[in-house]
Write a protein that holds these residues in place. Structure first.
Motif, PDB file in Angstrom:
ATOM      1  N   UNK A 114       0.828  -1.195   0.000  1.00 50.81           N
ATOM      2  CA  UNK A 114       0.000   0.000   0.000  1.00 50.81           C
ATOM      3  C   UNK A 114       0.871   1.258   0.000  1.00 50.81           C
ATOM      4  N   UNK A 115       1.976   1.243   0.754  1.00 47.65           N
ATOM      5  CA  UNK A 115       2.891   2.384   0.782  1.00 47.65           C
ATOM      6  C   UNK A 115       3.512   2.616  -0.590  1.00 47.65           C
ATOM      7  N   UNK A 116       3.794   1.549  -1.306  1.00 47.46           N
ATOM      8  CA  UNK A 116       4.351   1.679  -2.652  1.00 47.46           C
ATOM      9  C   UNK A 116       3.356   2.363  -3.590  1.00 47.46           C
ATOM     10  N   UNK A 122       1.993   9.948  -4.914  1.00 42.35           N
ATOM     11  CA  UNK A 122       2.636  11.166  -4.411  1.00 42.35           C
ATOM     12  C   UNK A 122       3.675  11.675  -5.403  1.00 42.35           C
ATOM     13  N   UNK A 123       4.408  10.763  -6.057  1.00 44.11           N
ATOM     14  CA  UNK A 123       5.420  11.208  -7.027  1.00 44.11           C
ATOM     15  C   UNK A 123       4.769  11.875  -8.232  1.00 44.11           C
ATOM     16  N   UNK A 166      -5.986   8.394  -2.794  1.00 42.83           N
ATOM     17  CA  UNK A 166      -5.529   7.039  -3.149  1.00 42.83           C
ATOM     18  C   UNK A 166      -5.781   6.066  -2.007  1.00 42.83           C
ATOM     19  N   UNK A 167      -5.496   6.505  -0.790  1.00 41.45           N
ATOM     20  CA  UNK A 167      -5.717   5.643   0.372  1.00 41.45           C
ATOM     21  C   UNK A 167      -7.208   5.360   0.546  1.00 41.45           C
ATOM     22  N   UNK A 168      -8.037   6.378   0.419  1.00 40.91           N
ATOM     23  CA  UNK A 168      -9.481   6.190   0.589  1.00 40.91           C
ATOM     24  C   UNK A 168     -10.055   5.293  -0.497  1.00 40.91           C
ATOM     25  N   UNK A 169      -9.490   5.353  -1.698  1.00 38.74           N
ATOM     26  CA  UNK A 169      -9.995   4.510  -2.782  1.00 38.74           C
ATOM     27  C   UNK A 169      -9.724   3.037  -2.505  1.00 38.74           C
ATOM     28  N   UNK A 170      -8.616   2.738  -1.841  1.00 43.72           N
ATOM     29  CA  UNK A 170      -8.250   1.340  -1.595  1.00 43.72           C
ATOM     30  C   UNK A 170      -8.702   0.839  -0.236  1.00 43.72           C
TER      31      UNK A 170
END
Length: 190
Positions: A114-116, A122-123, A166-170
């Motif tokens: 998930x961090x990846x 973010x990039x 992105x976090x909320x989507x996953x």
């Protein structure tokens, strides 16, 4: 989520206590076996392996007169061992994994994966190369570290919004607070 699915999720997101329980059991079995061997050797009139039962009992009876520093050290060691064992028994022992949304199945993802994905997003939001971004996740907070190209400015709010989306989507449950740390010294080139 059914009972079976919730059991699977719990098993995948929490660490088992089998290693700690096995270590404690092995120590207890060794101690009891050693005491039994010492007792049998004493009954047979043979030399003890380490201490005879009488010498062991005499040493235990003389423990109060052993001196304060020794007693404090033994009590501190016993207390630390006790606190560690109680903590292992009581604390949840969570693994670095999260339950993600899935339409037909339960999906458990490792925090590194998930961090990846968050680092890639973010990039793109910061307009830097993917190797210039690192993300670390905790239970409720995440830290995004960005090393921008020299002379480029990074909009922290834009990156924070992109990473949160992105976090909320996953992710299906719980909220996450992200801190965006931009390195004051940039990288040369992209």
């Amino acid at each position: 989520m059914s009972r079976v699915e919730s059991r699977i999720v719990r098993r995948e997101t929490h660490s088992p206590r089998t290693v700690a329980a096995a270590c404690v059991a092995i120590v207890l079995v060794v101690a009891v076996a050693w005491l039994a061997v010492e007792g049998i050797l004493h009954l047979l009139g043979m030399r003890p392996l380490l201490f005879s039962p009488r010498a062991l009992l005499t040493a235990l009876a003389a423990a109060p007169s052993a001196g304060t520093p020794l007693l404090v050290a033994v009590a501190a060691i016993a207390g630390v061992v006790g606190v560690v064992l109680v903590a292992l028994a009581v604390l949840p022992g969570r693994r670095p994994r999260r339950v993600l949304r899935g339409e037909r199945a339960v999906v458990v993802a490792d925090d590194e994966m998930l961090a990846s994905a968050l680092a890639r997003r973010a990039s793109r939001a910061a307009a830097v190369s993917p190797d210039a971004v690192t993300v670390s996740l905790g239970r409720r907070t995440g830290v995004v570290r960005i090393a921008p190209v020299s002379g480029m400015r990074v909009n922290r709010d834009e990156v924070r919004i992109a990473v949160a989306e992105e976090f909320d989507r996953a992710h299906s449950t719980g909220s996450m607070r992200f801190s965006i740390l931009v390195s004051p010294t940039g990288k040369v080139g992209s």
